[in-house]
Design a protein around this motif. Structure first.
Motif, PDB file in Angstrom:
ATOM      1  N   ALA A 110       0.831  -1.203   0.000  1.00  0.00           N
ATOM      2  CA  ALA A 110       0.000   0.000   0.000  1.00  0.00           C
ATOM      3  C   ALA A 110       0.866   1.253   0.000  1.00  0.00           C
ATOM      4  O   ALA A 110       0.567   2.238  -0.688  1.00  0.00           O
ATOM      5  CB  ALA A 110      -0.928  -0.003   1.208  1.00  0.00           C
ATOM      6  N   ALA A 111       1.964   1.240   0.769  1.00  0.00           N
ATOM      7  CA  ALA A 111       2.871   2.385   0.799  1.00  0.00           C
ATOM      8  C   ALA A 111       3.531   2.590  -0.555  1.00  0.00           C
ATOM      9  O   ALA A 111       3.748   3.727  -0.994  1.00  0.00           O
ATOM     10  CB  ALA A 111       3.925   2.190   1.881  1.00  0.00           C
ATOM     11  N   GLU A 112       3.840   1.510  -1.233  1.00  0.00           N
ATOM     12  CA  GLU A 112       4.416   1.619  -2.568  1.00  0.00           C
ATOM     13  C   GLU A 112       3.424   2.231  -3.546  1.00  0.00           C
ATOM     14  O   GLU A 112       3.799   2.996  -4.441  1.00  0.00           O
ATOM     15  CB  GLU A 112       4.859   0.240  -3.065  1.00  0.00           C
ATOM     16  N   ALA A 113       2.146   1.922  -3.379  1.00  0.00           N
ATOM     17  CA  ALA A 113       1.119   2.420  -4.298  1.00  0.00           C
ATOM     18  C   ALA A 113       0.776   3.878  -4.058  1.00  0.00           C
ATOM     19  O   ALA A 113       0.538   4.634  -5.005  1.00  0.00           O
ATOM     20  CB  ALA A 113      -0.142   1.565  -4.175  1.00  0.00           C
ATOM     21  N   ALA A 114       0.722   4.304  -2.780  1.00  0.00           N
ATOM     22  CA  ALA A 114       0.222   5.653  -2.481  1.00  0.00           C
ATOM     23  C   ALA A 114       1.086   6.443  -1.521  1.00  0.00           C
ATOM     24  O   ALA A 114       0.727   7.581  -1.179  1.00  0.00           O
ATOM     25  CB  ALA A 114      -1.209   5.553  -1.926  1.00  0.00           C
ATOM     26  N   GLY A 115       2.204   5.885  -1.054  1.00  0.00           N
ATOM     27  CA  GLY A 115       3.025   6.611  -0.090  1.00  0.00           C
ATOM     28  C   GLY A 115       2.320   6.741   1.249  1.00  0.00           C
ATOM     29  O   GLY A 115       1.439   5.943   1.583  1.00  0.00           O
ATOM     30  N   LEU A 139      -2.298   5.655   4.382  1.00  0.00           N
ATOM     31  CA  LEU A 139      -2.942   5.641   5.698  1.00  0.00           C
ATOM     32  C   LEU A 139      -4.412   6.007   5.580  1.00  0.00           C
ATOM     33  O   LEU A 139      -5.247   5.498   6.343  1.00  0.00           O
ATOM     34  CB  LEU A 139      -2.228   6.599   6.651  1.00  0.00           C
ATOM     35  N   LEU A 140      -4.746   6.881   4.631  1.00  0.00           N
ATOM     36  CA  LEU A 140      -6.153   7.228   4.409  1.00  0.00           C
ATOM     37  C   LEU A 140      -6.922   6.037   3.849  1.00  0.00           C
ATOM     38  O   LEU A 140      -8.109   5.855   4.147  1.00  0.00           O
ATOM     39  CB  LEU A 140      -6.259   8.425   3.464  1.00  0.00           C
ATOM     40  N   ALA A 141      -6.246   5.222   3.032  1.00  0.00           N
ATOM     41  CA  ALA A 141      -6.895   4.011   2.511  1.00  0.00           C
ATOM     42  C   ALA A 141      -7.163   3.029   3.650  1.00  0.00           C
ATOM     43  O   ALA A 141      -8.242   2.416   3.713  1.00  0.00           O
ATOM     44  CB  ALA A 141      -6.008   3.362   1.447  1.00  0.00           C
ATOM     45  N   GLY A 189      -0.029  11.180  -6.135  1.00  0.00           N
ATOM     46  CA  GLY A 189      -1.331  11.782  -6.385  1.00  0.00           C
ATOM     47  C   GLY A 189      -2.412  11.169  -5.507  1.00  0.00           C
ATOM     48  O   GLY A 189      -2.253  10.071  -4.964  1.00  0.00           O
ATOM     49  N   TRP A 190      -3.507  11.917  -5.377  1.00  0.00           N
ATOM     50  CA  TRP A 190      -4.579  11.470  -4.485  1.00  0.00           C
ATOM     51  C   TRP A 190      -5.340  10.269  -5.031  1.00  0.00           C
ATOM     52  O   TRP A 190      -5.915   9.483  -4.277  1.00  0.00           O
ATOM     53  CB  TRP A 190      -5.542  12.616  -4.217  1.00  0.00           C
ATOM     54  N   THR A 191      -5.354  10.106  -6.346  1.00  0.00           N
ATOM     55  CA  THR A 191      -6.071   8.955  -6.918  1.00  0.00           C
ATOM     56  C   THR A 191      -5.409   7.637  -6.565  1.00  0.00           C
ATOM     57  O   THR A 191      -6.046   6.579  -6.638  1.00  0.00           O
ATOM     58  CB  THR A 191      -6.160   9.087  -8.446  1.00  0.00           C
ATOM     59  N   ALA A 192      -4.128   7.700  -6.174  1.00  0.00           N
ATOM     60  CA  ALA A 192      -3.421   6.468  -5.809  1.00  0.00           C
ATOM     61  C   ALA A 192      -3.991   5.848  -4.539  1.00  0.00           C
ATOM     62  O   ALA A 192      -3.771   4.656  -4.269  1.00  0.00           O
ATOM     63  CB  ALA A 192      -1.932   6.753  -5.627  1.00  0.00           C
ATOM     64  N   ILE A 193      -4.741   6.643  -3.762  1.00  0.00           N
ATOM     65  CA  ILE A 193      -5.366   6.096  -2.551  1.00  0.00           C
ATOM     66  C   ILE A 193      -6.336   4.985  -2.919  1.00  0.00           C
ATOM     67  O   ILE A 193      -6.450   3.973  -2.221  1.00  0.00           O
ATOM     68  CB  ILE A 193      -6.079   7.216  -1.763  1.00  0.00           C
ATOM     69  N   GLY A 194      -7.041   5.170  -4.032  1.00  0.00           N
ATOM     70  CA  GLY A 194      -7.961   4.126  -4.492  1.00  0.00           C
ATOM     71  C   GLY A 194      -7.233   2.849  -4.846  1.00  0.00           C
ATOM     72  O   GLY A 194      -7.697   1.741  -4.538  1.00  0.00           O
TER      73      GLY A 194
END
Length: 430
Positions: free
Chosen positions: A33-38, A42-44, A182-187
């Protein structure tokens, strides 16, 4: 209050629920998850915790009102008929081929980190785990529920101690930039994390085992949601805040966190804990899938050749052999193209989300109007819709499975001759 002949108390039920949900995801998913969104991952994590509440409440309400070992498949049959039950069954059964190798690769990564081996060590360990779990189930052996609960309790203890001792080394600078992709990476991160929260439907299979299902099942669910949610958030925050950029590159983030908090060389204890947890989780899912495949063969949703072993006390070896063979094939494909476990995780979560969607739809139809439980089902419906959007193209797998299930049933109906009806001559007494 609904009583049953079950033996599970509130405390035991809570522990089993925590054990069902707190699976292999905690040992690897924080890094993916960290690799995907940094740090924004944590928001995910937080979103999945929030989503879990109505979803778990919905399945708890169904389990309390319809305690049956069939779980979601039973609810689908009650609400929509045999076709929907077959669709759910196929999604469960064929989630094992991608899910089993993914879990085995998570455990293999910890062995590779402990030994200093590379990808070859990871894949060899994964293949060995698949073989051991298959052989264990072929022999009709089962890792006891108490043993699995002990493993879960040990893992929780290790996590809490590691987090508590490592947090003094947390650095706020590790949380910046917060959303580097980017914020879309949270998804994208949330789609991966569905794996970590899969299992809210698992307790429905045990609903009939509670002494007081209508009272204790909802309470056990609420307690499990709190325990799992808090634990996941603590571990995810600690891994990112303590390890920093290394969190997204580590194949064994839990081992690195334990080393930071406990000091010394703890990679072998971390590897042992990861392997035992992986084996316990895989054993449970393989045993369940084998039984499910045999039941589907018995009920006509899969070829009748798989039905052997569907009787209580028998070992469904044919169903297990099919699931295991497909798992080894999936592992071989991943090794050949060198893509890692991420695609397997997403394929599996696609199946889980589809099962959730059908289960929640069944809840809206089955639960009484005007009740809090039905309101939770509508909230869960919106949550599942969001998960479906996040899963994206990986819904192709469950979509193909549902289409295949319906096609199989259609062809079976066309090729099976109708049962002869008694004629008037047969009905007239001689």
């Amino acid at each position: 209050m609904t009583n049953s002949k079950g033996h599970l108390t509130l405390g035991q039920g809570t522990a089993m629920y925590v054990g069902a949900v707190l699976g292999t995801g905690v040992i690897a998913l924080p890094a993916l998850a960290a690799e995907a969104a940094g740090p924004a991952s944590l928001l995910a994590w937080l979103a999945l915790v929030v989503i879990s509440a109505p979803l778990a409440a919905t399945f708890a309400a169904l389990g309390a009102r319809h305690p049956d070992s069939g779980g979601v498949s039973t609810y689908a049959r009650l609400a929509f008929g045999d076709r929907a039950a077959a669709m759910v069954g196929w999604c469960f059964y064929f989630a094992i081929p991608p899910g089993g190798p993914a879990a085995a690769l998570f455990g293999g990564a910890y062995v590779a980190a402990a030994t200093g081996g590379g990808k070859a060590t990871t894949f060899i360990t994964a293949a060995a785990l698949l073989a051991i779990v298959t052989a264990t189930n072929m022999a009709g052996l089962r890792i006891s529920g108490r043993f699995q609960l002990v493993l879960a309790a040990l893992l929780v203890s290790l996590l809490l101690v590691s987090v508590a001792l490592s947090l003094p080394d947390a650095r706020w600078d590790n949380l910046t930039p917060f959303a580097p992709h980017g914020w879309t990476a949270i998804g994208s991160a949330a789609a991966l994390l569905v794996w970590s929260f899969a299992g809210w439907e698992a307790i429905t299979h045990l609903a009939a085992e509670f002494r007081h299902p209508s009272r204790d099942l909802p309470r056990a669910t609420a307690a499990a949601v709190c325990v799992v949610g808090v634990l996941y958030l603590l571990v995810a925050f600690a891994i990112i805040a303590v390890l920093g950029s290394a969190a997204s590159t580590s194949d064994a983030p839990l081992g690195a966190l334990m080393a930071q908090g406990l000091g010394g060389n703890v990679r072998w204890p971390a590897a042992a804990a990861a392997v035992l947890l992986t084996m316990g989780t895989m054993n449970a899912y393989y045993a369940g899938a084998a039984n499910l495949g045999a039941a589907l063969g018995r009920d006509g949703a899969l070829p009748s050749w798989l039905a052997r072993g569907s009787v209580a006390g028998q070992v469904p070896r044919r169903s297990l052999a099919v699931a295991s063979a497909m798992s080894f094939a999936a592992l071989a494909v991943v090794a050949a193209i060198d893509v890692g476990p991420e695609p397997l995780v997403l394929l599996t979560t696609g199946s889980f989300v589809t099962v959730y969607a059908i289960g929640v739809a069944a809840a809206i139809r089955l639960l009484p109007r005007g009740t809090l439980a039905r309101t939770s089902a509508f909230a869960a419906l919106f949550a599942v819709a969001a998960l479906l959007l996040m899963t994206g193209r990986y819904l192709i797998w469950p979509a193909a499975l549902t289409a295949a299930a319906l096609t199989y049933l259609h062809l079976k109906t066309r090729t099976t001759p109708p049962t002869p009806q008694p004629t008037e001559k047969h009905l007239t007494p001689s």
